[in-house]
Design a protein around this motif. Structure first.
Motif, PDB file in Angstrom:
ATOM      1  N   GLN A  81       0.989  -1.098  -0.078  1.00  0.00           N
ATOM      2  CA  GLN A  81       0.166   0.018   0.159  1.00  0.00           C
ATOM      3  C   GLN A  81       0.853   1.127  -0.091  1.00  0.00           C
ATOM      4  O   GLN A  81       1.619   1.531   0.929  1.00  0.00           O
ATOM      5  N   ARG A  82       1.050   1.800  -1.072  1.00  0.00           N
ATOM      6  CA  ARG A  82       1.499   3.073  -1.312  1.00  0.00           C
ATOM      7  C   ARG A  82       3.220   3.023  -0.682  1.00  0.00           C
ATOM      8  O   ARG A  82       3.499   3.747   0.013  1.00  0.00           O
ATOM      9  N   SER A  99       1.368   0.074  -5.241  1.00  0.00           N
ATOM     10  CA  SER A  99       0.270  -0.333  -4.613  1.00  0.00           C
ATOM     11  C   SER A  99       0.011  -1.684  -5.370  1.00  0.00           C
ATOM     12  O   SER A  99      -0.343  -1.854  -6.395  1.00  0.00           O
TER      13      SER A  99
END
Length: 293
Positions: A81-82, A99
């Protein structure tokens, strides 16, 4: 040149004999260095790596003030995630704001030019590199097995090679032979002197045989996830297909790095990395279509 000096009576014959013997001894001593140059080089490289490891353990690097690390959570899937991944010294950004989510059974292959960060992402998944930001969700490390391009050959017997990293397991020879047959190494025990033979495996086996032996470890261990960093680069397409199909049959989720288009058929997704930290995630079929245009 020697004869005139001798017949002129300036030097005794024994002196020439002693000089010849001394020259021969020096020549033989230098020949040892020449003949063993490759082994000495490998030994020196090993000593250098051990020295670097010792220094790292004795003088652990301190995280610079203000530096950040990637958060990690253990779960039954792999997700980022990011995630922005940096080199360990925080001086270069490798991948930015990545991501993705990979459920069990959904394979992923990483593609891109050299230096784009493919192997670095694998190091982050393994917990070796954590400099950066974002959140990484991954299975427990004991549920994953990593295979590099040049497999690690342990010191010990053929049995130890197959059972690594769990060399204390008790598996009968019949099962070991079945596994070797699955990776097309049926004749290996007879060729090397049995399962208890102890040889310099890195020099006895070709790179292709080492890679197939590493896959045999996978089939014995049966991990939930297999991380393959160009692990079939020395194999022909037939052997590559044979090995990946067996991983799929035992429902192992594969994350691969490679340059062959043949790898696409064994994975659901492709992560295409660019050298300027950009990335693109797409289905393997979509990526293959873009390569055919």
């Amino acid at each position: 040149m020697v004869a005139p000096i001798y017949f002129a009576g300036n030097t005794e014959f024994g002196t020439f004999a002693q000089a010849a013997i001394a020259f021969r001894q020096i020549f033989d001593a230098l020949s040892i260095v020449v003949d063993q140059f490759e082994n000495l080089t490998a030994f020196a490289a090993g000593v250098e790596r051990l020295s670097s490891l010792t220094n790292a353990l004795e003088n652990p690097s301190q995280v610079q003030p203000g530096s950040t690390t990637i958060d990690v959570t253990e779960a039954a899937k792999l997700a980022m995630q990011r995630v922005t991944l940096l080199t360990p010294n925080h001086q270069r950004t490798l991948v930015e704001d990545l991501s993705l989510s990979l459920e069990p059974g959904e394979g992923l292959v990483l593609v891109g030019n050299s230096g784009s960060g493919k192997s670095s992402i694998l190091r982050a998944i393994a917990g070796l590199w954590n400099a950066g930001t974002g959140h990484l969700t991954r299975p427990q490390l004991q549920e994953m097995l990593f295979l590099p391009q040049r497999p690690y050959m342990v010191l010990g017997s053929l049995r130890s090679q197959l059972l690594y990293p769990h060399t204390d397991r008790q598996i009968d020879e019949e099962q070991l032979r079945q596994i070797l047959a699955q990776v097309n190494l049926t004749d290996l025990p007879e060729r090397v002197g049995g399962f208890d033979a102890q040889l310099d495996w890195a020099n006895v086996l070709s790179l292709g045989e080492q890679q197939r032996l590493a896959f045999a470890r996978l089939l014995l261990t049966q991990p939930a996830y297999a991380i393959l960093d160009e692990a079939t680069s020395a194999l022909d397409l037939a052997n590559e297909k044979r090995l990946y199909q067996q991983l799929k049959a035992m429902e192992t989720t594969t994350i691969s790095v490679g340059h062959r288009a043949s790898l696409l058929q064994y994975h659901k997704y492709v992560l295409n990395l660019a050298e300027d930290t950009r990335w693109q995630l797409m289905l393997a079929e979509e990526y293959q279509q873009t390569q055919q245009i």
